[in-house]
Design an enzyme around this catalytic site. Structure first.
Site, PDB file in Angstrom:
ATOM      1  N   SER A 306      63.682  40.932  57.504  1.00  0.00           N
ATOM      2  CA  SER A 306      64.137  40.408  58.780  1.00  0.00           C
ATOM      3  C   SER A 306      65.376  39.534  58.593  1.00  0.00           C
ATOM      4  O   SER A 306      65.409  38.647  57.746  1.00  0.00           O
ATOM      5  CB  SER A 306      63.013  39.594  59.436  1.00  0.00           C
ATOM      6  N   GLY A 307      66.400  39.814  59.386  1.00  0.00           N
ATOM      7  CA  GLY A 307      67.644  39.065  59.301  1.00  0.00           C
ATOM      8  C   GLY A 307      68.663  39.661  58.359  1.00  0.00           C
ATOM      9  O   GLY A 307      69.728  39.071  58.153  1.00  0.00           O
ATOM     10  N   THR A 311      69.691  46.009  62.629  1.00  0.00           N
ATOM     11  CA  THR A 311      70.031  46.411  63.986  1.00  0.00           C
ATOM     12  C   THR A 311      71.528  46.623  64.142  1.00  0.00           C
ATOM     13  O   THR A 311      71.979  47.626  64.731  1.00  0.00           O
ATOM     14  CB  THR A 311      69.540  45.350  64.984  1.00  0.00           C
ATOM     15  N   ASN A 352      65.464  34.908  62.073  1.00  0.00           N
ATOM     16  CA  ASN A 352      66.485  35.793  62.631  1.00  0.00           C
ATOM     17  C   ASN A 352      66.626  35.501  64.113  1.00  0.00           C
ATOM     18  O   ASN A 352      65.631  35.430  64.830  1.00  0.00           O
ATOM     19  CB  ASN A 352      66.078  37.264  62.405  1.00  0.00           C
ATOM     20  N   SER A 355      65.852  39.283  66.108  1.00  0.00           N
ATOM     21  CA  SER A 355      64.907  40.071  65.334  1.00  0.00           C
ATOM     22  C   SER A 355      64.299  41.162  66.208  1.00  0.00           C
ATOM     23  O   SER A 355      63.870  40.917  67.335  1.00  0.00           O
ATOM     24  CB  SER A 355      63.798  39.171  64.782  1.00  0.00           C
ATOM     25  N   SER A 356      64.290  42.385  65.677  1.00  0.00           N
ATOM     26  CA  SER A 356      63.659  43.504  66.388  1.00  0.00           C
ATOM     27  C   SER A 356      62.152  43.373  66.245  1.00  0.00           C
ATOM     28  O   SER A 356      61.618  43.404  65.139  1.00  0.00           O
ATOM     29  CB  SER A 356      64.129  44.834  65.807  1.00  0.00           C
ATOM     30  N   GLY A 579      61.771  44.708  59.393  1.00  0.00           N
ATOM     31  CA  GLY A 579      61.767  44.532  57.945  1.00  0.00           C
ATOM     32  C   GLY A 579      60.519  43.827  57.455  1.00  0.00           C
ATOM     33  O   GLY A 579      59.677  43.348  58.225  1.00  0.00           O
ATOM     34  N   GLU A 581      58.082  41.131  56.282  1.00  0.00           N
ATOM     35  CA  GLU A 581      57.953  39.748  56.746  1.00  0.00           C
ATOM     36  C   GLU A 581      56.874  39.030  55.960  1.00  0.00           C
ATOM     37  O   GLU A 581      55.812  39.596  55.662  1.00  0.00           O
ATOM     38  CB  GLU A 581      57.620  39.705  58.245  1.00  0.00           C
TER      39      GLU A 581
END
Length: 1232
Positions: A306-307, A311, A352, A355-356, A579, A581
């Site tokens: 994540s981050g 995306t 993030n 974040s998605s 991603g 986590e």
């Protein structure tokens, strides 16, 4: 392959020969032999383990050609040298594998001049016996090892040469330095900052030379170890080069800032191959080209924690594909879907800002010409719990804050919106804004995106209405009504507005959130809910509405991007999924997300490690197995039945009395022996993922997996007047009908568990990706602060280890990316052979091709069914093939041109002959038809000319007779007029004697005779004209055609002539009036002298312009002249008066003459137009000339008329003065 040499034979035989002989001996036993060298399947899946049988036609023994034997010997030697060089590099990887649990070392076969020790080689007999006795289906990799003495001698060599090394410091960091000296197990190293440290030799690794600093492909590094790769990426990151290739994988480091490396210029550069540096555009371009060339679906798999920028990387890839296949408008819709999905599916987390919180797969479809004509979006596991529950410092989904901040006034009034800080669902995290993010601007972009994807205004308002309803549901409060903690919904603003936005009654909403109806047989029992149950029911309704709204939006977008029946089998899928986590407290969401990442990592390992090396092993080439960390054991922990994590979770969710603690205990009971699971205290457990250990707290696991929604809530949604809630309820009921066995207690909405549904979606995703050619992008997060320019080595190193970058580079560097079966290789390059060897088997032909083009034995491997080439080695064959094909095409072109020209000339001759016969026949028919038409035309012309000539003759005879009568009458009248003049002459003339009279009579008689001669001349001319007319009959036939046209225009000309005659008459009258007025003005000047001689009646006249003159009365010039002739001028002014009168007389005469001339010309033009005149003049030109002459004369005449009038006026004034003086003098005399 094993290399061996027989000491007994005089002629050396290679291991390849021995191996082929042994295989042939083994395969000769069965009588029913299969076809030789069958083509291997195209699928990348594991092949059957039975070896392919070699045909008996392959002869590799002493009788083989000397060339082939020498080639095999050379290849054996090169393989041994390559093995030695690989072993040397293998020494540099000691302790440097990224995430590798096992690192196998190689046996060394080294020369004397190297610091590495030489191990005793195995004798040929042992190798041969091992090869023959090995009954395994695939050759197993040779286990190689290096003892400690060898490593020590290598270190001594590095220290003695004082090479540049990497030194591991006491804090675990790596730093570059240069060896100064060594003593025993320690070495003195000068670091880059000037410090000198004493470091154990086991903490030293070789460093790459400075020339390789910052290379764009990690394959180019001489030493592949952790610090070399880590600092190469750091060097590129500090110079804003965020993309680096690692073999087939693109490593992308998030810069946390905007870089000027995107846009149309870079798209064009990448498309035209003018940009060689690694880029997302290059990966997308490779996928596009492979799709168009091979007609195989492609996929771009973007992974990372994540981050890391997944995306944004996905959006960049979509932008490039849209630029390649755009120009029809649908690419804009595809790009705008990112804005919508980010607003509804992304949120700010602790790591993030964007974040998605869901996974998405965008499948872009292309036509046969490479143009985009549709797309489809598939989503996975939306984090619904974020709608109702937030951690400190995080935000819910972006769309809530964008709606509260950017909605226009009318929409806020319609939805009763307030500030985001006034809603309970949003204010629990104390975070309402993101730095450098304008929610108002983002809302405007969202509205534009809705319009571009063709979502109507009504649906947009309904969407925002559902979002506002979710927010107001969070503000609904409860009050306790009894000691059992039963509650009722407070009828306040939140309940009323929420019911209004949903389209239901307030009382129905209050009952659905505070009570539950349970069926017991035929009876229905209403059970009141406690406070926790009511809150859970409210939150479940809010989560269900938001999840259904998200799915509905994705469905509407897919309808807008629908492919339809135009599918061509060409598509590129872009996977952007959450991603890996690992937080301080990890719950059910992180459990599912990390499971998905485990499955994606297995897909990555399968394509880049397993299938690659399995293919090498099954084809029997010389290959040292590269070990990597396989996460299959961790996947089995999740997916194994019946004792997997997901199976136990679903099983525990079916028990009504099960709790999170009982689930944790069950895991410890059944999975305690699994090495990937570790039980923790307090109902927690830890899983050893490929990226590290993560501890999960089971609090809320069962509830989130069940995701309960009571049937009362479904009925409430179905009873709403708004369309969307009804649609949501209908979809939920349809899903429940498909399930056979209930998973939850009676009264709950029966549906599939979240974990089972997610597992099914993930398996379908993997099946779809398995049918595509994958392209991997690994996103790296450089720091946890999300700030540009910061590079945290430990964080990056951890991610690199998880990605397996080093293993990928090693396989790519020493592997064989280009591979062709013997049949394919022979079919593609066999025609390049100088000798005719097509009767031989494909393997012999392949060896002959390699021998002819002098391809180095170290650059390829010969397998059982395939040929394996290193990177770039096939280019020489492709160039030779291209040149040969060009020569063949040139020969074919010339031959086909010659043949085509010959056929063309022959065909042309035949066509010419055929055309000559056809044209001759057509000419004959046309000639006969022309003769018949000519005869008919002559006959028609004869009769027509006869008729026209007869009519013309009659007309001319009548005209001649008329002309003769007019001329004769005119002559008679003129003579009579003259005779009358003579008769009425002066009296003195009358009294003349007969002597004088007789000559006059004689003259008159002579004149009459003269006129008779003139008449005869005219008759003679008429006869001549008649004779000439007969000679011009052919011209008359042509003139008759023009006559018909002129007759059609006659009516128009006649109208114009009538109009012109009227106009001329008016102008003539105006001129006459003007002349009469001038005469009267002259008479008026003489009035004082003879006042009694003039008529006292006034003459009214005026002439304001040259074109129109209005007249009321006029005096004829005869009477005016008669009156003027009776005047007796005064003796004093006689001369001046005579001058004035002579000027007026001249004007009168000129007027009469011109009038006659113009009348004659006008009659001539009329005759010319009517066709009575034989002249060839153009009547229109003559009429135009006549008008011009008349206007010119008229203008000149008026000027002279004004001048004469002015002269007469002056003469009149002089006379008046004189008469006054005379009158005054007479009066004075009388007075005296």
């Amino acid at each position: 392959m094993m290399l061996m040499q027989s000491p007994t034979n005089a002629s050396a035989r290679s291991s390849l020969e021995e191996m082929l002989d042994s295989i042939r001996q083994r395969d000769d036993k069965p009588k029913d032999l299969p076809p030789a060298l069958p083509v291997r399947p195209v699928s990348r899946a594991r092949l059957p383990k039975s070896r392919k049988q070699l045909p008996s036609s392959i002869m590799v023994d002493e009788s083989a050609p000397v060339k082939l034997c020498n080639v095999l010997k050379e290849k054996e030697r090169k393989i041994r040298d390559r093995k030695r060089s690989r072993d040397e590099k293998e020494l540099g990887f000691k302790g440097g594998g990224f995430g590798s649990k096992r690192m196998s070392m190689v046996d060394l076969v080294l020369p004397d001049d190297t610091p590495y020790t030489r191990k005793a080689e195995m004798n040929d007999h042992e190798e041969r016996s091992e090869e023959n006795n090995n009954t395994s289906d695939a050759p197993s990799p040779v286990e190689l090892s290096v003892d400690e003495s060898e490593w020590g001698e290598n270190i001594q060599y590095i220290l003695r040469k004082k090479l540049r090394v990497w030194c591991r410091l006491s804090n675990g960091q790596w730093d570059s330095g240069k060896t100064q000296s060594s003593s025993g197990e320690d070495a003195l190293v000068m670091l880059s900052d000037g410090r000198t440290l004493k470091v154990p030799t086991e903490n030293l690794l070789p460093a790459n030379p400075d020339i390789l600093e910052g290379v764009d492909d990690l394959i180019q590094l001489s030493y592949l170890n952790e610090p070399s790769v880590l600092y190469n990426l750091q060097y590129r990151y500090q110079h804003n080069m965020i993309y680096t290739k690692a073999g087939p994988v693109l490593v992308a480091i998030n810069p946390f800032k905007h870089l000027p490396i995107y846009g149309n210029d870079f798209v064009a550069a990448c498309r035209q191959r003018t940009m060689d540096s690694p880029h997302v555009y290059a990966i997308s371009d490779t996928a596009f080209n492979k799709m168009m060339r091979d007609e195989v679906n492609q996929s771009i798999i973007i992974s990372g924690e994540s981050g890391a920028g997944k995306t944004e990387t996905a959006k960049i890839a979509m932008q490039y594909l849209a630029a390649l296949g755009g120009r029809n408008g649908i690419e804009d819709e595809i790009l705008q879907t990112n804005c919508i999905l980010e607003a509804f599916g992304n949120a700010k987390t602790a790591r993030n800002n964007n974040s998605s919180r869901f996974g998405k797969l965008i499948e872009i479809h292309f036509s046969t010409t490479g143009k985009i004509y549709g797309a489809k979006i598939q989503t996975f596991l939306l984090e619904k719990s974020r709608v109702v529950q937030l951690a400190k410092g995080e935000r819910s989904y972006h769309v809530f804050y964008q709606l509260c901040a950017g909605a226009p006034s009318y929409l806020k009034e319609l939805l009763n919106l307030k500030m985001a800080s006034e809603y309970n669902y949003l204010k629990q995290s104390d975070c309402w804004a993101i730095d450098d993010v304008d929610d108002v601007c983002r809302f405007n972009l969202l509205m534009e995106a809705f319009d571009i994807v063709q979502l109507c205004k009504e649906d947009q308002e309904s969407t925002f209405g559902m979002l506002a309803a979710v927010l107001w549901l969070g503000n609904i409060s409860f009050e306790v009504i009894d000691n059992e903690n039963h509650v009722l919904v407070v009828r306040d603003e939140a309940a009323i507005i929420a019911a209004k936005l949903m389209g239901c009654k307030v009382q129905d909403l209050m009952l659905a959130l505070s009570s539950r109806r349970i069926r017991a047989g035929n009876d229905t029992i209403v059970q009141k809910l406690t406070f926790p149950q009511a809150v859970a029911a409210r939150d479940a309704l809010a989560k269900s509405i938001y999840a259904s709204l998200f799915d509905w939006l994705v469905e509407q977008i897919n309808k807008s991007l629908e492919v339809g029946n135009k599918c061509t089998g060409r598509s590129i899928s872009i996977l952007d999924i959450y991603g890996f986590e690992s937080f301080q407290k990890n719950s059910f969401e992180q459990f599912c997300i990390n499971y998905a990442n485990e499955r994606l990592q297995q897909h990555f390992n399968r394509h880049l490690f397993k299938l690659e090396q399995e293919e090498y092993a099954q084809d029997g080439i010389d290959w040292t197995q590269v070990d990597f960390e396989d996460n299959q054991e961790c996947l089995n922990l999740f997916e194994k039945k019946p004792l997997g994590l997901l199976s136990l979770l679903d099983e525990e969710s079916t028990f009504p009395k099960a709790t999170d603690l009982t689930f944790a205990n069950k895991l410890k009971q059944h999975l305690s022996t699994n090495s990937c699971l570790k039980g923790e205290k307090g109902g927690a457990f830890s899983v050893f993922h490929y990226a590290g250990q993560v501890m999960y707290h089971t609090s809320g696991f069962l509830e989130k997996n069940r995701d309960p929604l009571h049937s009362d809530s479904i009925q409430l949604l179905s009873a709403c007047s708004c369309q969307l809630p009804q649609l949501f309820a209908s979809n939920m009921l349809n899903v429940s009908k498909k399930l056979v066995s209930p998973l939850f207690r009676l009264g709950d909405f029966q549906k599939q568990s979240v974990a089972a549904k997610f597992k099914g979606q993930l398996f379908k995703l993997m099946q779809r990706l398995e049918n595509t050619t994958p392209h991997f992008i690994r996103c790296i997060k450089p720091n946890s602060k999300q700030q540009p320019g910061i590079y945290e080595n430990d964080l990056v190193l951890q991610q690199l280890r998880c990605c397996g970058v080093l293993e990928v580079v090693r396989i790519s560097k020493s592997g064989f990316p280009t591979r062709l079966t013997h049949q394919q290789f022979t079919r593609r390059y066999g025609f390049l052979l100088l000798e005719n060897v097509w009767l031989q088997d494909p393997l012999s032909i392949s060896v002959a091709i390699l021998q002819q083009f002098n391809i180095h034995p170290d650059m390829y491997q010969v397998g059982y069914t395939k040929l394996f080439f290193r990177t770039g080695q096939i280019a020489a064959l492709e160039d030779a093939r291209k040149r040969m094909l060009q020569g063949i095409l040139m020969i074919q072109k010339c031959f086909r041109g010659h043949r085509a020209r010959s056929q063309f000339y022959e065909l042309k001759r035949g066509i010419s002959i055929l055309q000559s016969f056809i044209r001759c026949e057509n000419a004959k028919r046309e000639y006969e038809l022309l003769i018949n038409r000519r005869k008919a035309a002559f006959l028609i012309q004869k009769h027509q000319q006869k008729r026209i000539a007869q009519r013309t003759l009659d007309d001319r005879q009548q005209a001649v007779i008329c002309l003769q009568s007019v001329i004769r009458g005119w002559l008679v009248r003129r003579n009579i007029h003259k005779m009358q003049k003579h008769k009425n002459s002066n009296h003195d003339i009358r009294n003349i004697g007969n002597q004088q009279k007789s000559p006059d009579l004689k003259n008159s008689v002579e004149h009459v005779l003269i006129q008779s001669s003139v008449l005869e001349e005219l008759q003679r001319r008429v006869l001549k004209a008649e004779a000439s007319f007969r000679g011009k009959e052919e011209e008359n036939s042509l003139l008759q055609q023009n006559l018909k046209q002129l007759q059609a225009r006659w009516s128009e000309y006649e109208t114009k002539m009538k109009y012109m005659e009227e106009k001329w008459q008016k102008q003539m009258i105006s001129l006459q009036v003007s002349l009469a007025a001038a005469k009267k003005s002259l008479v008026a000047d003489d009035t004082p002298k003879q006042p009694l001689r003039f008529d006292a009646s006034p003459v009214l006249h005026y002439y304001d312009s040259e074109d129109t003159i209005s007249v009321e009365s006029h005096t004829p010039e005869e009477s005016t002249l008669a009156k003027m002739s009776n005047h007796t001028p005064d003796t004093g002014a006689g001369q001046e008066t005579n001058v004035g009168l002579s000027g007026v007389s001249h004007l009168v005469k000129e007027f009469e003459q011109q009038r006659k001339v113009f009348n004659d010309d006008a009659r001539f033009v009329i005759e010319l137009k009517s066709g009575h005149s034989e002249s060839s003049m153009n009547p229109e030109d003559e009429l135009r000339k006549l008008k011009f002459r008349f206007r010119a004369w008229k203008r000149d005449y008026k000027v002279r008329l004004r001048e004469t009038k002015a002269t007469l006026h002056k003469l009149g004034n002089v006379e008046m003065e004189k008469s006054r003086k005379k009158w005054w003098g007479k009066k004075s005399i009388r007075g005296l």
